[in-house]
Design a protein around this motif. Structure first.
Motif: not given
Length: 128
Positions: A38-41, A92-109
């Motif tokens: 869902x492109x969530x942070x 786990x989402x690693x601690x990002x640099x200055x662009x925190x937080x990270x954008x989550x995407x799920x894909x099902x094929x």
């Protein structure tokens, strides 16, 4: 902020060419991308993804990807067997640099039809 573990993310997903909305579920209709989004942070941390799947076909191969900011962080491939199951994937989402937080995407094929996704949830995982 961590996601609500009771939130059903299924309605937030985009439907791919191999998927079809069936009420609150996403049905797999053939070979290819069933859903995306869902492109969530998400802030850095440990999480668990659960995907509840009901299968009508005897055996169903599928691939579920977890992608953070375009980087694949988990890629399990599995064969489901009827009547279905809940796939549980810690990540786990690693601690990002200055662009925190990270954008989550799920894909099902999927490699064919015969199943539907009933619920997708992401929750923070308690430290061990």
């Amino acid at each position: 902020r961590s996601p609500d573990p009771d939130l059903d993310w299924t309605p937030l997903m985009g439907i791919g060419p191999a998927g079809k909305q069936r009420g609150s579920a996403i049905a797999a209709t053939g070979k290819g991308r069933v859903f995306f989004g869902p492109y969530r942070m998400l802030p850095a941390g440990d999480y668990v993804l659960s995907v509840e799947i009901a299968a009508t076909a005897r055996r169903i191969p599928l691939e579920l990807q977890v992608v953070m900011d375009g980087e694949r962080i988990a890629f399990p491939a599995t064969d489901l067997e009827a009547p279905g199951c809940t796939l549980v994937l810690p990540f786990s989402t690693p601690a990002p640099g200055p662009e925190a937080p990270r954008r989550l995407e799920l894909l099902l094929d999927g490699k064919g039809g015969g199943y539907e996704v009933r619920k997708i949830a992401v929750a923070a995982r308690a430290p061990a």
